[in-house]
Scaffold this motif. Sequence first.
Motif, PDB file in Angstrom:
ATOM      1  N   PRO A   1      37.441  39.788  35.594  1.00 54.94           N
ATOM      2  CA  PRO A   1      36.361  39.277  36.715  1.00 54.94           C
ATOM      3  C   PRO A   1      34.936  39.536  36.009  1.00 54.94           C
ATOM      4  CG  PRO A   1      37.110  41.633  36.784  1.00 54.94           C
ATOM      5  CD  PRO A   1      37.787  41.179  35.711  1.00 54.94           C
ATOM      6  N   LYS A   2      33.867  39.004  36.752  1.00 55.14           N
ATOM      7  CA  LYS A   2      32.531  39.286  36.430  1.00 55.14           C
ATOM      8  C   LYS A   2      32.252  40.637  36.605  1.00 55.14           C
ATOM      9  CE  LYS A   2      30.730  34.814  37.746  1.00 55.14           C
ATOM     10  NZ  LYS A   2      30.418  34.455  39.181  1.00 55.14           N
ATOM     11  N   PRO A   3      31.382  41.353  35.747  1.00 53.81           N
ATOM     12  CA  PRO A   3      31.256  42.894  36.198  1.00 53.81           C
ATOM     13  C   PRO A   3      30.859  43.194  37.542  1.00 53.81           C
ATOM     14  CG  PRO A   3      30.017  42.067  34.140  1.00 53.81           C
ATOM     15  CD  PRO A   3      30.539  40.837  34.892  1.00 53.81           C
ATOM     16  N   GLU A   4      29.987  42.220  38.313  1.00 56.34           N
ATOM     17  CA  GLU A   4      29.611  42.721  39.520  1.00 56.34           C
ATOM     18  C   GLU A   4      30.824  42.414  40.652  1.00 56.34           C
ATOM     19  OE1 GLU A   4      28.479  40.296  37.793  1.00 56.34           O
ATOM     20  OE2 GLU A   4      28.189  38.507  38.756  1.00 56.34           O
ATOM     21  N   ASP A   5      32.063  41.737  40.181  1.00 57.29           N
ATOM     22  CA  ASP A   5      33.018  41.457  41.119  1.00 57.29           C
ATOM     23  C   ASP A   5      34.327  42.403  40.750  1.00 57.29           C
ATOM     24  OD1 ASP A   5      32.081  39.424  42.270  1.00 57.29           O
ATOM     25  OD2 ASP A   5      32.882  37.742  40.877  1.00 57.29           O
ATOM     26  N   ALA A   6      34.023  43.263  39.558  1.00 57.06           N
ATOM     27  CA  ALA A   6      35.322  44.108  39.197  1.00 57.06           C
ATOM     28  C   ALA A   6      35.564  45.077  40.115  1.00 57.06           C
ATOM     29  CB  ALA A   6      34.998  44.696  37.844  1.00 57.06           C
ATOM     30  N   PRO A   7      36.783  45.257  40.635  1.00 57.40           N
ATOM     31  CA  PRO A   7      37.075  46.375  41.549  1.00 57.40           C
ATOM     32  C   PRO A   7      36.982  48.029  41.088  1.00 57.40           C
ATOM     33  CG  PRO A   7      39.145  45.161  40.909  1.00 57.40           C
ATOM     34  CD  PRO A   7      37.894  44.526  40.315  1.00 57.40           C
ATOM     35  N   SER A   8      37.025  48.083  39.834  1.00 55.96           N
ATOM     36  CA  SER A   8      36.850  49.309  38.962  1.00 55.96           C
ATOM     37  C   SER A   8      36.612  49.106  37.468  1.00 55.96           C
ATOM     38  CB  SER A   8      38.366  49.846  39.247  1.00 55.96           C
ATOM     39  OG  SER A   8      39.119  49.561  38.141  1.00 55.96           O
ATOM     40  N   THR A   9      36.530  50.160  36.992  1.00 59.72           N
ATOM     41  CA  THR A   9      36.097  50.050  35.337  1.00 59.72           C
ATOM     42  C   THR A   9      37.724  50.422  34.481  1.00 59.72           C
ATOM     43  OG1 THR A   9      35.224  52.219  35.627  1.00 59.72           O
ATOM     44  CG2 THR A   9      33.797  50.693  35.512  1.00 59.72           C
TER      45      THR A   9
END
Length: 293
Positions: A194-202
């Motif tokens: 995912p793009k960083p802004e769409d990532a559900p977690s790290t």
Amino acid sequence: MSAFQTAIVPAAGLGTRFLPTTKAVPKELLPVVDTPGIELVATEAAEAGATKLVIVTSPGKDAVAEYFRPQPELEATLEERGKADLLAKVRRAPNLLTVETAIQDKALGLGHAVACAEGNLTGADDAVAVLLPDDLVLPTGVLSKMAAVREKLGGSVLCAFDIPKEQISAYGVFDVKDTGDDDVKQVVGMVEKPKPEDAPSTFAAAGRYLLDRSIFDALKRITPGAGGELQLTDAIALLINEGHPVHVVVHRGGRHDLGNPGGFLKAAVDFALEHPDYGPELGEWLRARLAGS
Ligand code: UTP
């Protein structure tokens, strides 16, 4: 008794990032100092309690399984010459665990490769470990933690790294819920790169899986996904959607990606610097090299 007896190592990929070497040498046999990556991963599986390793290999890659067979003539020669250290190294891999192979005729994806190993399981295999030989997870021991989580919570258990958000787009990322233990999360979904802004977690996926046997049924029900390949993550997503418990153990350690030359070189240098025979001289040379002399 461990939560699993069988570890599957998929090693039937094309290894395109290591061409031209992989025209003739499987990347799993490239030496990290003097030991092939696949032996490091087999050692990790054995330490976690596996007694059988199923190497999924392609028709031209017999050398990977051959590496685990005893070599009586070589052993006799080393014995005659009194080379006890070398003899111990040569015997190490064949003595780790029982090695079997499964053939994947065509590289149709990681999920397909894992499915090829089903015929090697016995009725006692309620769960299997899958270790990607490209991925060194350090220090070893995460599989034992994953086995303990399966014993407590059931289902399948995966391994995750907590990655800085700006680097997350390179990974498969877990959508998770807390469990009350900082190092164990419940997985409710997964997103690929995912793009960083769409990532559900790290929390990013690593190449260690402890999979309930029901994964083989799920693998039969998925259709080709990204790249036209049967993806293991699609089968795991199917199990999650059907209410099957899936958790991750967050591994607070390091890793090396042996699947590309850049990552492989870092691993080789890292291991060599720790090696009593090579470390001191290599360190000195590297310092001088980087200083430009
Ligand atoms: P990778 O994608 O890292 O390996 O798959 P690859 O396909 O060999 O490498 P590149 O991308 O062409 O350079 C992860 C692991 O899954 C295995 C690979 O051998 C590797 O260990 N794999 C992948 C299979 O066994 N079969 C497949 O169809 C795909």
